[in-house]
Design a protein around this motif. Structure first.
Motif, PDB file in Angstrom:
ATOM      1  N   SER A   1       0.755  -1.195  -0.153  1.00 32.63           N
ATOM      2  CA  SER A   1      -0.010  -0.116  -0.079  1.00 32.63           C
ATOM      3  C   SER A   1       0.872   1.312  -0.074  1.00 32.63           C
ATOM      4  N   GLN A   2       1.966   1.161   0.489  1.00 33.43           N
ATOM      5  CA  GLN A   2       2.853   2.357   0.561  1.00 33.43           C
ATOM      6  C   GLN A   2       3.485   2.516  -0.569  1.00 33.43           C
ATOM      7  N   ALA A   3       3.879   1.682  -1.587  1.00 35.80           N
ATOM      8  CA  ALA A   3       4.531   1.688  -2.652  1.00 35.80           C
ATOM      9  C   ALA A   3       3.462   2.415  -3.801  1.00 35.80           C
ATOM     10  N   SER A   4       4.067   2.728  -5.118  1.00 35.16           N
ATOM     11  CA  SER A   4       3.304   3.210  -6.050  1.00 35.16           C
ATOM     12  C   SER A   4       2.223   2.333  -6.810  1.00 35.16           C
ATOM     13  N   LEU A   5       1.482   2.630  -7.462  1.00 30.37           N
ATOM     14  CA  LEU A   5       0.539   1.784  -8.396  1.00 30.37           C
ATOM     15  C   LEU A   5       1.596   1.035  -9.471  1.00 30.37           C
ATOM     16  N   ARG A   6       2.608   1.914  -9.753  1.00 28.22           N
ATOM     17  CA  ARG A   6       3.362   1.218 -11.158  1.00 28.22           C
ATOM     18  C   ARG A   6       4.406   0.262 -10.427  1.00 28.22           C
ATOM     19  N   PHE A   7       4.827   0.399  -9.219  1.00 22.32           N
ATOM     20  CA  PHE A   7       5.818  -0.504  -8.605  1.00 22.32           C
ATOM     21  C   PHE A   7       4.914  -1.729  -8.334  1.00 22.32           C
ATOM     22  N   ASN A   8       3.867  -1.789  -7.766  1.00 21.25           N
ATOM     23  CA  ASN A   8       3.166  -3.002  -7.733  1.00 21.25           C
ATOM     24  C   ASN A   8       2.875  -3.775  -8.798  1.00 21.25           C
ATOM     25  N   LEU A   9       2.573  -3.260  -9.967  1.00 27.46           N
ATOM     26  CA  LEU A   9       2.360  -3.865 -11.164  1.00 27.46           C
ATOM     27  C   LEU A   9       3.621  -4.158 -11.787  1.00 27.46           C
ATOM     28  N   ASP A  10       4.543  -3.286 -11.785  1.00 32.34           N
ATOM     29  CA  ASP A  10       5.801  -3.331 -12.750  1.00 32.34           C
ATOM     30  C   ASP A  10       7.095  -2.943 -11.760  1.00 32.34           C
ATOM     31  N   PRO A  11       7.680  -4.099 -10.843  1.00 31.90           N
ATOM     32  CA  PRO A  11       8.527  -3.721  -9.857  1.00 31.90           C
ATOM     33  C   PRO A  11       9.860  -3.364 -10.689  1.00 31.90           C
ATOM     34  N   SER A  12       9.848  -4.093 -11.901  1.00 29.63           N
ATOM     35  CA  SER A  12      11.300  -4.055 -12.557  1.00 29.63           C
ATOM     36  C   SER A  12      11.439  -2.793 -13.214  1.00 29.63           C
ATOM     37  N   ALA A  13      10.243  -1.933 -13.388  1.00 37.02           N
ATOM     38  CA  ALA A  13      10.288  -0.620 -14.305  1.00 37.02           C
ATOM     39  C   ALA A  13      10.719  -0.808 -15.665  1.00 37.02           C
ATOM     40  N   SER A  14      10.333  -1.757 -16.510  1.00 35.24           N
ATOM     41  CA  SER A  14      10.562  -2.067 -17.605  1.00 35.24           C
ATOM     42  C   SER A  14       9.670  -1.732 -18.615  1.00 35.24           C
ATOM     43  N   LEU A  15       8.371  -1.574 -18.341  1.00 31.70           N
ATOM     44  CA  LEU A  15       7.138  -1.404 -19.051  1.00 31.70           C
ATOM     45  C   LEU A  15       6.734  -0.084 -19.137  1.00 31.70           C
ATOM     46  N   SER A  16       6.062   0.449 -20.506  1.00 27.97           N
ATOM     47  CA  SER A  16       5.612   1.715 -20.811  1.00 27.97           C
ATOM     48  C   SER A  16       4.179   2.056 -19.867  1.00 27.97           C
ATOM     49  N   ASP A  17       3.884   3.451 -19.824  1.00 28.67           N
ATOM     50  CA  ASP A  17       2.678   3.532 -19.132  1.00 28.67           C
ATOM     51  C   ASP A  17       1.488   2.891 -19.809  1.00 28.67           C
ATOM     52  N   SER A  18       1.305   2.886 -21.379  1.00 29.91           N
ATOM     53  CA  SER A  18       0.299   2.284 -22.066  1.00 29.91           C
ATOM     54  C   SER A  18       0.064   1.085 -21.944  1.00 29.91           C
ATOM     55  N   THR A  19       1.259   0.071 -21.775  1.00 32.56           N
ATOM     56  CA  THR A  19       1.404  -1.059 -21.456  1.00 32.56           C
ATOM     57  C   THR A  19       0.436  -1.608 -20.122  1.00 32.56           C
ATOM     58  N   ILE A  20       1.057  -0.815 -18.889  1.00 31.67           N
ATOM     59  CA  ILE A  20       0.476  -0.950 -17.933  1.00 31.67           C
ATOM     60  C   ILE A  20      -1.089  -0.616 -17.776  1.00 31.67           C
ATOM     61  N   ILE A  21      -1.410   0.457 -18.413  1.00 29.70           N
ATOM     62  CA  ILE A  21      -2.833   0.833 -18.323  1.00 29.70           C
ATOM     63  C   ILE A  21      -3.597  -0.114 -19.250  1.00 29.70           C
ATOM     64  N   ALA A  22      -3.247  -0.752 -20.251  1.00 32.63           N
ATOM     65  CA  ALA A  22      -3.757  -1.756 -21.163  1.00 32.63           C
ATOM     66  C   ALA A  22      -3.982  -3.140 -20.311  1.00 32.63           C
ATOM     67  N   ALA A  23      -3.184  -3.423 -19.280  1.00 34.92           N
ATOM     68  CA  ALA A  23      -3.351  -4.634 -18.373  1.00 34.92           C
ATOM     69  C   ALA A  23      -4.507  -4.245 -17.568  1.00 34.92           C
ATOM     70  N   LEU A  24      -4.626  -3.043 -16.881  1.00 35.82           N
ATOM     71  CA  LEU A  24      -5.347  -2.435 -16.093  1.00 35.82           C
ATOM     72  C   LEU A  24      -6.882  -2.639 -16.739  1.00 35.82           C
ATOM     73  N   GLU A  25      -6.850  -2.205 -17.835  1.00 36.31           N
ATOM     74  CA  GLU A  25      -8.118  -1.998 -18.742  1.00 36.31           C
ATOM     75  C   GLU A  25      -8.740  -3.452 -18.954  1.00 36.31           C
ATOM     76  N   ARG A  26      -7.717  -4.184 -19.226  1.00 33.17           N
ATOM     77  CA  ARG A  26      -8.102  -5.661 -19.351  1.00 33.17           C
ATOM     78  C   ARG A  26      -8.904  -6.333 -18.146  1.00 33.17           C
ATOM     79  N   THR A  27      -8.519  -5.716 -16.934  1.00 35.48           N
ATOM     80  CA  THR A  27      -9.018  -6.509 -15.710  1.00 35.48           C
ATOM     81  C   THR A  27     -10.013  -5.369 -15.315  1.00 35.48           C
ATOM     82  N   ASN A  28     -10.504  -4.320 -15.910  1.00 35.97           N
ATOM     83  CA  ASN A  28     -11.667  -3.729 -15.727  1.00 35.97           C
ATOM     84  C   ASN A  28     -11.102  -2.928 -14.189  1.00 35.97           C
ATOM     85  N   LEU A  29      -9.830  -2.405 -14.187  1.00 34.22           N
ATOM     86  CA  LEU A  29      -9.470  -2.030 -12.956  1.00 34.22           C
ATOM     87  C   LEU A  29      -8.956  -0.352 -13.146  1.00 34.22           C
ATOM     88  N   TRP A  30      -8.953   0.147 -14.386  1.00 33.23           N
ATOM     89  CA  TRP A  30      -8.159   1.420 -14.656  1.00 33.23           C
ATOM     90  C   TRP A  30      -9.399   2.511 -14.250  1.00 33.23           C
TER      91      TRP A  30
END
Length: 1442
Positions: free
Chosen positions: A1248-1277
């Motif tokens: 909970s204290q970490a960012s949304l980005r870190f929780n989804l992509d801790p390696s910081a290797s993905l673009s914003d659009s890729t992360i948002i697409a995954a959240l939209e795929r699971t109806n969470l965005w």
């Protein structure tokens, strides 16, 4: 001399007689305190004999030729001795301690009596009168000895040794000697420490503080909390005033003593012997009085600090149990309990120090003016310029100190979140990224701290300038004035002025030091006050007795009318205008899709979430609840089930049967005495839910609320428990218990009297199960799942520890560790110095040696100056000025090297080692056998010691060692005969510090370790506050916290007392040295000059504080090194998860296909003393690439163990596991978890204290659009973006997607349990894409397969699902299956799903492939069946019909 002492004796006796009636009136109403057989007859007989002897002396003096004066002075003494007899009797029987009044009277009159005895011998020679006087003095001495013994052993009630000790024992801390002896003979434990006094009780202090807080003035201001604490302990707050005034008197008597001694010695042979005796007596009184008043004042302050801490922690504890459960912050809570509470406790010392030091400055300046005339304002001018820095600090320190504290809170919050999710972190293979994240937070914290440290360095530069430059500037002006007047600087003026300047500059420095400390303390007061003033939980529920009963004569247990629920983080209401009634004795089931508000409704029914509108009425506020993620306190299974309720063995056994826990407990070696670990880590998910359910059943409340508490159970166990509790003949039906059940399983619907189905922020259906089945429109509201019974099996043996064995093992380890600490461990210094750096340490030593020499040598320089001719005055002035400047530069260098070089570098390095050990190296078993509070203590308390106490302790000890060496050389050069006492002094100091150090180190370690229990108790009670309040256990939880606090306060207080014992011992030793110096100088005429005695006494003025500071600093460093000891021990003793032979890295993309093979695999959990618990036995499986495998079985059958074994969280005992032909036992574990498997756990990991980005992509290797697409795929965005917009400062301004991704999860809308599982699926999709990117970045080198060169392929990681859909409604469950099929299964990935029911597979019959989809049925750790889905389902159906 004799008349003066005789007059004192008369005054003492008269005062004693005058005070007797008041003391008798106090004792008259008291009950008898001692055991009947201890009547105190011996001391009473001696007192009567003393009265007879004094009467005889009176009679003798009446007829003596020298007795006229003695006769009249003896009358008050006779009266006092007569009154002493009943006083001793009443004090013995009706007081818990010996008579302070009697001992003080006897002691004070012994000195005049002894002098009178000498006078009688001189006047009368050996006579009857002399014998009577000697007998009287002897009897008084015997009475003092007898009456000074403690009464603890003869009291009816248990009292602390301090409470039952006499006044001399309390002044000189003799009562602590047994603890010192025990600490030197044995290893101290918390149980062996004596109790504290009743006035220090945490419960009493909490009650007083709460009463004062309730009566506080409103509106609240910055001083509200300080005034509340003062009012709650006003007598104790005022208690230090008298000893502090006495300390001022004795401290400022020292310059008078120096002046008198120099003046007396300067007279040479012309002085009288009586004058010498008076000077020696004056020295004894001054130095002994100084030692006693210092000890008494510090002891009063220490008691006050303990009381304040007890009161403050009690207020925080009390508030935490009424605080809103959603506003809880782990980091803030720990900081309030530790750093802020300690800062507030020190405020008492600052207050009493401030007023006393202001008095000292005024008094010192007045005395200085008598010595140097109009030059006296010189120190004030320097003080004025130095105060500019203090003013700057006061203006800017609070904000920077707050930034440091906030940074510490953020690091601790992340650390707590990380420690609570270690299993998930390891499963996902993201521990390296989390380790880097926390270490970055640590670096940021130290960066904030650096700003505070630079300010402290600058402040010390200005503050030290006051003490260093005041003497030389004063002397320069004095010399100029003296040269005008034709005089010179004489010895008496020089050394008296030096003493006064030292006495003036020290309190002035302390005042300026207190200012920034007080600012920091006020900031701590403010943070605690803000926490206490936060609005409490707003329980808006009504009592049904106060509302109208339904006219239909139904008796509702819960009534919800037009309720709208909108959490603060939600843009729109989650539930709108819902209404329903739950009748008494009925069972109501609530269902709905993910995010429909089921859990929020449960929180509202429990009073944790106030509705925006509408009313909720309940028949009872005590509700037995079982949450989705149940809270279980650390302890045994039996303790968790019984909670704070009354122990009922018969009912307990029945509850075990009803909740199907019997088979699980019988499979555990220690049954219900098995430790469940922090947050139930040692239990499986199903076992945790059933233990929590058993707790709700055991409570036997009228209302029961069950929030999806069967989601982790296999079908057979679930069906049996439901029949036992909810069935027609179930417990709840038979007892008429009202049940509100939240569930999505149709199995529960048929047993419900009423259904409430939520959806689209409203109640979609409300009615009976029969109507739902018959109504075609209503049936579309909910898609029903298919429930299949699982397989019977035995409980999975999780890593548990026998309570007795663990306790013995833990005590043995602690005793061994403590023994090494008690005897000292030289390797700790090397360990710490490696973290500090050799260069930094050498700089520190160089600066401290230079400072110690240049700050002490001016005393010798001043002696030579006063003895030199006037013509050399300016030579000595210039030399003094150079020495002062070098001292100032050296002290600045020592502060800079300590706070800017050593503290940050050691703090960062030691935290890195600790983090690497705990996160990067420790196996999962370590976290199941180690309490979270203990680990957290390493990151909080020990890091605090490393940051704030250890570097200053190293600076102080190096300063004091070098300073004491220079002082000893100069001191013994003044009186060479005193060098004969050097061996005695060294032996005394060595002996005292050895005794003190061995015991104090153990006490400090007990203090630190007992604080872990305070943190654990506090964290547990706040984490489970919803459950505690629902069960009505607030008082019991508060009592548990109080017991933990008292246990931690005990070693802390005794350590305080031990420090005062050390102080008074060393002060008395220095008093003996100083008195010896004066006596030798007076009685051995010509051996010491006036300048030498002036220099010596000025050195004595600071030598006692130097000696005390040396031993105290050494002890503080050793105590602070306890933190280093624990860190070093943790690093060396923590087992390493990775093995040396795990170094094979597969070439090319791996896994290339995802084929998995178990070959005769046996897995056992290792127990203490080499016991093993078999969890998987001889498992042989061959899973082809691309297959979808469902691993099923009863709760505890070994399903989770198989998953943990694949992830190498548990080692195989025998056999091999291969992926694409690669033996997993040879591959690094981090590579397995990051590349070979993608895991979706049963409990979705959310930091909970970490960012949304870190929780989804801790390696910081993905673009914003890729992360948002995954959240939209699971109806969470939409969930996150909508909540962020409503929380924005300007709702009209659109928020950038990157800002949302960089926002901490805690600041985003709360996710339900089902949404958390969708979140985990989104992370799995992104992990796969991250692996794909890694494949692309890998050098494209074709490899050969059977000699044929082929193009490189992409990795095909295996997807592991651990009950990933257990908390989802059927529609959401189907959606996840669709995502998994499209993203993984259809693309050829192997999928292994751990599930306790086959329903999820049955719903996909239309897309199942007999060759692809297989089922593994586990029972008792063995493979019972293995085959296609349809075959297993058919077999299951036939078995069910049979």
């Amino acid at each position: 001399m004799y008349p003066t002492l005789r007059a004192l004796s008369v005054a003492f006796s008269a005062s004693f007689v005058a005070w007797l009636p008041f003391r008798f009136s106090q004792l008259r109403t008291e009950a008898t305190k001692v055991i009947s057989r201890h009547g105190g007859h011996v001391k009473l007989r001696i007192a009567i004999l003393l009265a007879l002897v004094q009467s005889t002396v009176l009679f003798w003096d009446a007829f003596s030729r020298f007795g006229a004066d003695r006769f009249f002075s003896a009358i008050p003494s006779v009266l006092a001795c007569i009154g002493l007899c009943p006083l001793l009797f009443y004090e013995h029987t009706k007081s818990t301690r010996p008579s302070d009044l009697a001992v003080l009277y006897l002691l004070l009159t012994l000195v005049p009596d002894s002098v009178d005895l000498g006078a009688r011998i001189h006047d009368d020679g050996i006579s009857v009168g002399v014998g009577l006087a000697a007998a009287s003095a002897l009897l008084k001495l015997v009475l003092v000895v007898i009456e000074s013994r403690g009464k603890a052993s003869i009291l009816r009630d248990e009292r602390s040794p301090e409470e039952s000790s006499g006044v001399l024992s309390r002044i000189f801390f003799w009562w602590i000697n047994p603890i010192l002896a025990k600490g030197n003979r044995n290893i101290l434990t918390g149980e062996e420490l004596p109790p504290m006094g009743q006035k220090l009780s945490s419960e009493l202090r909490r009650q007083k503080a709460l009463q004062a807080w309730d009566r506080r003035a409103k509106p609240e201001g910055k001083m509200t909390l300080p005034m509340v604490l003062v009012r709650s302990m006003l007598p104790h707050f005022l208690a230090p005033i008298i000893p502090r005034l006495s300390l001022i008197v004795f401290r400022y008597s020292q310059p008078v003593l120096i002046s008198t001694a120099i003046r007396t010695i300067s007279k040479g042979s012309s002085r009288s012997t009586s004058a010498d005796y008076w000077v020696v007596l004056m020295a004894v009184v001054v130095y002994v009085g100084l030692a006693v008043s210092t000890a008494l004042f510090k002891h009063r302050i220490n008691r006050l600090e303990v009381m304040i801490r007890g009161a403050v922690v009690g207020l925080i504890n009390n508030k935490s149990l009424s605080h809103h459960s959603s506003h809880y912050d782990d980091g803030q809570a720990v900081t309030l309990m530790s750093t802020d509470a300690d800062n507030v406790a020190r405020a008492a010392s600052m207050f009493h120090g401030a007023w006393a030091q202001a008095v000292e400055v005024v008094l010192g300046m007045t005395m200085l003016a008598r010595e140097v005339g109009w030059i006296w304002p010189v120190p004030l001018v320097i003080i004025f310029f130095c105060s500019r820095m203090s003013r700057y600090l006061a203006k800017n320190l609070q904000g920077r100190q707050k930034d440091w504290t906030v940074a510490t809170q953020e690091r601790l919050a992340m650390t707590i979140s990380m420690l609570g999710s270690m299993k998930s972190l390891k499963m996902l293979g993201i521990t390296p990224y989390t380790e880097t994240l926390v270490q970055n937070l640590r670096a940021s914290e130290l960066s904030k701290a650096m700003k505070v440290r630079w300010m402290m360095v600058a402040y010390n530069a200005s503050a030290n300038a006051l003490g260093i430059f005041s003497p030389i500037l004063t002397f320069v002006l004095y010399v100029i004035v003296a040269s005008w007047n034709g005089t010179a600087l004489d010895t008496e003026t020089a050394f008296t002025t030096t003493a006064l300047l030292g006495l003036v500059t020290h309190p002035a420095n302390m005042i300026m030091t207190i200012i920034p400390q007080a600012i920091g303390s006020l900031a701590a007061f403010q943070r605690i006050q803000e926490y206490l003033l936060q609005p409490p939980r707003n329980d808006q529920r009504l009592d049904l007795k106060q509302v109208l009963i339904n006219p239909a004569n139904t008796s509702p247990a819960i009534q919800v009318e037009n309720v709208t629920i909108q959490p603060a983080t939600s843009a729109s209401p989650v539930l709108k205008n819902i209404s329903f009634v739950v009748n008494r004795g009925s069972i109501v089931t609530c269902a709905g899709p993910v995010g429909s508000g089921k859990t929020l409704l449960a929180k509202a029914l429990l009073g944790e979430l106030p509705p925006t509108s509408g009313t909720i009425s309940v028949a009872s506020r005590r509700i037995a609840c079982c949450e989705q993620s149940p809270w279980l306190p650390s302890g045994t299974i039996r303790e968790a089930i019984c909670g704070f309720g009354r122990d009922d063995p018969g009912w307990y056994r029945e509850v075990i049967r009803l909740c199907c826990l019997g088979e699980d407990l019988s499979a555990l070696p220690n049954g219900d005495q098995t430790l469940i670990g922090s947050r139930g880590l040692n239990l499986s998910g199903g076992q945790r839910q059933r233990v929590a359910l058993a707790r709700a059943v055991y409570a036997r409340f009228q209302l029961v609320l069950l929030d999806d508490c069967f989601s982790a159970l296999d079908g057979t166990t679930e069906k049996q428990i439901i029949e036992n509790l909810l069935g027609p003949e179930g417990l709840f039906r038979n007892t008429g218990t009202t049940v509100f059940l939240i569930s999505n399983s149709a199995l529960h619907f048929r047993l419900a009297d009423w259904l409430v189905i939520l959806g689209d922020s409203e109640i979609r259906y409300q009615g009976t199960w029969k109507n739902l089945r018959e109504d075609a429109d209503a049936k579309q509201v909910l898609k029903l799942d298919i429930n299949s019974e699982g397989q019977n099996g035995s409980a999975e043996k999780q890593p548990e520890l026998d309570k007795t064995v663990q306790s013995q093992s833990l005590k043995l380890a602690e005793a061994t560790d403590d023994l090494s600490r008690a005897t000292g461990d030289a390797s700790l210094y090397g360990y710490y110095l490696r973290a500090v750096g050799a260069r930094n340490f050498f700089i520190l030593l160089s600066c401290t040696f230079s400072y110690s020499f240049f700050v002490t040598f001016p005393q010798y320089w001043l002696q030579k100056w006063t003895e030199a001719p006037v013509s050399q005055t300016w030579f000595y002035v210039g030399g003094y000025l150079i020495l002062s400047f070098l001292a100032w530069a050296a002290t600045n260098g020592s502060m800079w090297s300590t706070h800017i070089l050593i503290a940050p570098s050691s703090g960062l390095e030691l935290h890195r080692r600790l983090l690497s050990t705990v996160i990067g190296r420790a196996p999962l078993l370590y976290f199941s056998t180690t309490d979270t509070g203990v680990i957290l203590n390493r990151f909080s308390q020990d890091m605090r010691l490393v940051d704030r106490q250890l570097p200053p302790a190293v600076l102080a000890i190096s300063n004091q060692i070098f300073k004491l060496l220079v002082q000893c050389v100069l001191l013994f050069s003044a009186q060479k005969l005193m060098t004969l006492t050097l061996p005695i002094c060294v032996a005394t100091v060595y002996f005292v510090q050895k005794i003190y150090l061995r015991t104090s180190r153990q006490l400090r370690l007990l203090d630190l370790e007992s604080q872990s229990a305070v943190y654990s108790s506090f964290l547990e009670s706040v984490e489970g506050v919803t459950t505690i309040r629902a069960f009505g256990w607030e008082k019991q939880a508060e009592q548990a916290n109080i017991r933990a606090l008292d246990k931690s306060q005990k070693p802390d207080y005794i350590l305080f007392c031990l420090q005062q014992w050390l102080g008074i011992v060393l002060d008395l030793m220095v008093a003996a040295i100083a008195t010896g110096l004066i006596a030798l100088a007076l009685f051995l005429k010509g051996t010491t000059t006036a300048g030498q005695i002036g220099m010596a006494l000025n050195i004595v003025l600071v030598a006692n504080s130097t000696l005390l500071s040396l031993v105290t600093s050494w002890t503080n460093m050793e105590i602070s090194l306890g933190a280093i000891s624990r860190l070093k021990s943790l690093e060396t003793k923590t087992p390493r998860e990775d093995k040396p032979d795990e170094n094979h890295t597969p070439t090319g993309p791996w896994p290339s296909s995802g084929a998995l093979e178990f070959d005769n695999v046996t897995v056992a959990y290792k127990q203490v003393f080499s016991h093993e618990s078999i969890a998987l036995q001889n498992v042989t499986l061959s899973i082809s690439a691309g297959q979808q495998v469902a691993v099923c079985g009863r709760t505890g059958s070994g399903k989770s163990t198989m998953l943990l074994t694949l992830l190498r969280l548990i080692d195989v005992k025998s056999g091999t596991i291969k992926v694409d032909g690669v033996d997993l036992s040879l591959v690094p574990r981090s590579l397995i978890r990051q590349r070979c498997f993608i895991t979706v756990g049963q409990e979705a990991l959310v930091l909970s204290q970490a960012s949304l980005r870190f929780n989804l992509d801790p390696s910081a290797s993905l673009s914003d659009s890729t992360i948002i697409a995954a959240l939209e795929r699971t109806n969470l965005w939409r969930h996150f973006s909508a909540g962020s917009s409503s929380a924005a400062a300007d709702p009209q301004k659109p928020i950038e997607a990157s800002d949302i991704l960089d926002t901490a999860i805690a600041s985003l809308p709360h996710m339900s349990t089902g949404q958390s599982q969708l979140f985990a699926v989104a992370r799995a999709i992104l992990q796969l894409q991250s692996i794909r990117i890694t494949d692309k970045n890998r050098p494209e080198e074709p490899y050969r397969d059977n000699g044929t060169a082929i193009a490189p392929r992409q990795s095909m990681p295996i997807l592991l699902l651990d009950e990933a859909t257990s908390s989802l409604d059927p529609e959401s469950e189907a959606a996840i299956h669709t995502i998994i099929r499209e993203e993984f299964t259809d693309k050829g990935h192997t999928v292994i799903a751990i599930t306790h029911r086959l329903g999820g597979l049955a719903t996909e019959k239309d897309v199942s492939d007999p060759k692809r989809d297989v089922v593994v049925l586990l029972s008792r750790g063995r493979v019972e069946k293995f085959g296609p889905v349809q075959d297993i389902l058919t077999t299951q159906a036939e078995s069910s019909q049979g």
